[in-house]
Design a protein around this motif. Structure first.
Motif, PDB file in Angstrom:
ATOM      1  N   ASP A 116       0.832  -1.205   0.000  1.00  0.00           N
ATOM      2  CA  ASP A 116       0.000   0.000   0.000  1.00  0.00           C
ATOM      3  C   ASP A 116       0.866   1.255   0.000  1.00  0.00           C
ATOM      4  O   ASP A 116       0.602   2.210  -0.739  1.00  0.00           O
ATOM      5  CB  ASP A 116      -0.928   0.012   1.225  1.00  0.00           C
ATOM      6  CG  ASP A 116      -2.077  -0.984   1.102  1.00  0.00           C
ATOM      7  OD1 ASP A 116      -2.322  -1.463  -0.025  1.00  0.00           O
ATOM      8  OD2 ASP A 116      -2.710  -1.281   2.127  1.00  0.00           O
ATOM      9  N   ALA A 117       1.906   1.249   0.833  1.00  0.00           N
ATOM     10  CA  ALA A 117       2.799   2.403   0.895  1.00  0.00           C
ATOM     11  C   ALA A 117       3.586   2.561  -0.398  1.00  0.00           C
ATOM     12  O   ALA A 117       3.785   3.682  -0.899  1.00  0.00           O
ATOM     13  CB  ALA A 117       3.753   2.254   2.082  1.00  0.00           C
ATOM     14  N   LEU A 118       4.032   1.444  -0.966  1.00  0.00           N
ATOM     15  CA  LEU A 118       4.781   1.482  -2.217  1.00  0.00           C
ATOM     16  C   LEU A 118       3.921   2.076  -3.338  1.00  0.00           C
ATOM     17  O   LEU A 118       4.381   2.915  -4.124  1.00  0.00           O
ATOM     18  CB  LEU A 118       5.229   0.068  -2.569  1.00  0.00           C
ATOM     19  CG  LEU A 118       6.207  -0.140  -3.724  1.00  0.00           C
ATOM     20  CD1 LEU A 118       6.993  -1.429  -3.501  1.00  0.00           C
ATOM     21  CD2 LEU A 118       5.488  -0.218  -5.058  1.00  0.00           C
ATOM     22  N   LYS A 119       2.661   1.662  -3.386  1.00  0.00           N
ATOM     23  CA  LYS A 119       1.760   2.139  -4.441  1.00  0.00           C
ATOM     24  C   LYS A 119       1.496   3.634  -4.338  1.00  0.00           C
ATOM     25  O   LYS A 119       1.337   4.311  -5.368  1.00  0.00           O
ATOM     26  CB  LYS A 119       0.429   1.374  -4.383  1.00  0.00           C
ATOM     27  CG  LYS A 119       0.530  -0.074  -4.815  1.00  0.00           C
ATOM     28  CD  LYS A 119      -0.785  -0.800  -4.587  1.00  0.00           C
ATOM     29  CE  LYS A 119      -0.681  -2.271  -4.941  1.00  0.00           C
ATOM     30  NZ  LYS A 119      -1.938  -3.015  -4.641  1.00  0.00           N
ATOM     31  N   HIS A 135       4.839  -6.537  -8.602  1.00  0.00           N
ATOM     32  CA  HIS A 135       5.009  -7.501  -7.498  1.00  0.00           C
ATOM     33  C   HIS A 135       3.754  -8.347  -7.315  1.00  0.00           C
ATOM     34  O   HIS A 135       3.383  -8.721  -6.195  1.00  0.00           O
ATOM     35  CB  HIS A 135       5.367  -6.778  -6.200  1.00  0.00           C
ATOM     36  CG  HIS A 135       6.511  -5.814  -6.325  1.00  0.00           C
ATOM     37  ND1 HIS A 135       7.813  -6.232  -6.506  1.00  0.00           N
ATOM     38  CD2 HIS A 135       6.552  -4.458  -6.347  1.00  0.00           C
ATOM     39  CE1 HIS A 135       8.603  -5.172  -6.610  1.00  0.00           C
ATOM     40  NE2 HIS A 135       7.864  -4.099  -6.532  1.00  0.00           N
ATOM     41  N   ALA A 136       3.082  -8.664  -8.426  1.00  0.00           N
ATOM     42  CA  ALA A 136       1.766  -9.303  -8.371  1.00  0.00           C
ATOM     43  C   ALA A 136       1.815 -10.739  -7.859  1.00  0.00           C
ATOM     44  O   ALA A 136       0.821 -11.243  -7.344  1.00  0.00           O
ATOM     45  CB  ALA A 136       1.128  -9.268  -9.754  1.00  0.00           C
ATOM     46  N   ASP A 173      12.764  -4.351  -2.925  1.00  0.00           N
ATOM     47  CA  ASP A 173      13.139  -3.327  -3.900  1.00  0.00           C
ATOM     48  C   ASP A 173      12.002  -3.183  -4.896  1.00  0.00           C
ATOM     49  O   ASP A 173      11.073  -3.990  -4.924  1.00  0.00           O
ATOM     50  CB  ASP A 173      14.450  -3.679  -4.607  1.00  0.00           C
ATOM     51  CG  ASP A 173      14.351  -4.940  -5.461  1.00  0.00           C
ATOM     52  OD1 ASP A 173      13.555  -5.838  -5.116  1.00  0.00           O
ATOM     53  OD2 ASP A 173      15.067  -5.032  -6.471  1.00  0.00           O
ATOM     54  N   THR A 174      12.050  -2.124  -5.689  1.00  0.00           N
ATOM     55  CA  THR A 174      11.061  -1.926  -6.742  1.00  0.00           C
ATOM     56  C   THR A 174      11.697  -1.108  -7.843  1.00  0.00           C
ATOM     57  O   THR A 174      12.760  -0.505  -7.644  1.00  0.00           O
ATOM     58  CB  THR A 174       9.787  -1.274  -6.188  1.00  0.00           C
ATOM     59  OG1 THR A 174       8.733  -1.419  -7.148  1.00  0.00           O
ATOM     60  CG2 THR A 174      10.000   0.209  -5.866  1.00  0.00           C
ATOM     61  N   TRP A 175      11.057  -1.068  -9.036  1.00  0.00           N
ATOM     62  CA  TRP A 175      11.745  -0.499 -10.191  1.00  0.00           C
ATOM     63  C   TRP A 175      10.786  -0.193 -11.324  1.00  0.00           C
ATOM     64  O   TRP A 175       9.637  -0.651 -11.331  1.00  0.00           O
ATOM     65  CB  TRP A 175      12.807  -1.494 -10.689  1.00  0.00           C
ATOM     66  CG  TRP A 175      12.215  -2.804 -11.108  1.00  0.00           C
ATOM     67  CD1 TRP A 175      11.726  -3.162 -12.338  1.00  0.00           C
ATOM     68  CD2 TRP A 175      11.993  -3.945 -10.266  1.00  0.00           C
ATOM     69  NE1 TRP A 175      11.224  -4.441 -12.317  1.00  0.00           N
ATOM     70  CE2 TRP A 175      11.378  -4.946 -11.059  1.00  0.00           C
ATOM     71  CE3 TRP A 175      12.269  -4.225  -8.924  1.00  0.00           C
ATOM     72  CZ2 TRP A 175      11.018  -6.185 -10.537  1.00  0.00           C
ATOM     73  CZ3 TRP A 175      11.902  -5.460  -8.415  1.00  0.00           C
ATOM     74  CH2 TRP A 175      11.301  -6.423  -9.223  1.00  0.00           C
ATOM     75  N   VAL A 176      11.282   0.554 -12.287  1.00  0.00           N
ATOM     76  CA  VAL A 176      10.686   0.649 -13.608  1.00  0.00           C
ATOM     77  C   VAL A 176      11.749   0.171 -14.594  1.00  0.00           C
ATOM     78  O   VAL A 176      12.910   0.568 -14.514  1.00  0.00           O
ATOM     79  CB  VAL A 176      10.212   2.077 -13.939  1.00  0.00           C
ATOM     80  CG1 VAL A 176      11.315   3.116 -13.791  1.00  0.00           C
ATOM     81  CG2 VAL A 176       9.620   2.140 -15.354  1.00  0.00           C
TER      82      VAL A 176
END
Length: 206
Positions: free
Chosen positions: A24-27, A60-61, A70-73
């Motif tokens: 939720d925070a990431l989104k 991250h589905a 971690d997260t990215w484009v």
């Protein structure tokens, strides 16, 4: 372009416990910024590579238990995915931002690409900026500093890409959390653009 830079809150997302809570925070905090960067650099990279480049923001589905660290484009020449293609990335761990060129283990031609890198070892070793870093595994934050690698050690990464099924090759820049939060949106865009220009030969080689 509405990207305003990264803040402490963006990096602190990765300290939140619980999959749903962290997602939720990431989104709400990081994903809109990655989408802005995706729109901007897909246009820039399309012009620089000569291919239409599409942005892919990590969803991250498939996660059902462990929250992402971690997260990215990612940027690739297909609207349907990037993992099987040579691609560029901008993303965050709790400790830093990464700006990469990547050929990861799903790519069907990574053995052939590893041979091209090995054949270009002398040129790459001498021309890659000393502040750049290398990785053989996109799922781990650890890197090898180009300035710390011998030519043989770099060559071993290229050989490993050809011979180990799960091997990968990533090259680019890490920007520490402390430095990243000092950069406004324009500063970060300028820095990332400079890195991508240096990484273009990797893409064209692929």
């Amino acid at each position: 372009m509405t990207f305003s830079g990264f803040t402490n809150d963006d990096f602190s997302v990765f300290t939140i416990d619980g999959l749903d809570e962290r997602m939720d925070a990431l989104k709400t905090t990081i994903r809109p910024k990655l989408e802005d960067l995706g729109k901007h650099f897909s246009t820039v990279l399309s012009a620089e590579t000569g291919h239409e480049i599409f942005p892919h923001v990590a969803r991250h589905a498939r996660r059902t238990k462990n929250p992402p660290n971690d997260t990215w484009v990612a940027f690739a020449s297909s609207p349907r995915g990037y993992k099987m293609l040579p691609h560029f990335q901008i993303g965050l761990w709790e400790t830093h931002v990464f700006i990469w060129f990547a050929m990861i283990y799903e790519a069907p031609n990574k053995e052939e690409y590893g041979k091209k890198l090995e054949d270009s070892l002398d040129k790459l070793y001498n021309e890659i900026p000393k502040e750049f870093v290398w990785s053989g595994d996109h799922t781990k934050p650890g890197v090898y500093k180009h300035s710390d690698l011998s030519k043989d050690e770099l060559g071993n990464l290229f050989i490993r890409l050809q011979t180990v099924k799960k091997a990968e090759i990533l090259c680019g820049v890490n920007i520490s959390r402390e430095d990243a939060i000092k950069m406004n949106g324009h500063d970060f865009i300028t820095a990332a653009d400079h890195v991508f220009k240096k990484l273009l030969p990797f893409y064209k080689m692929a």
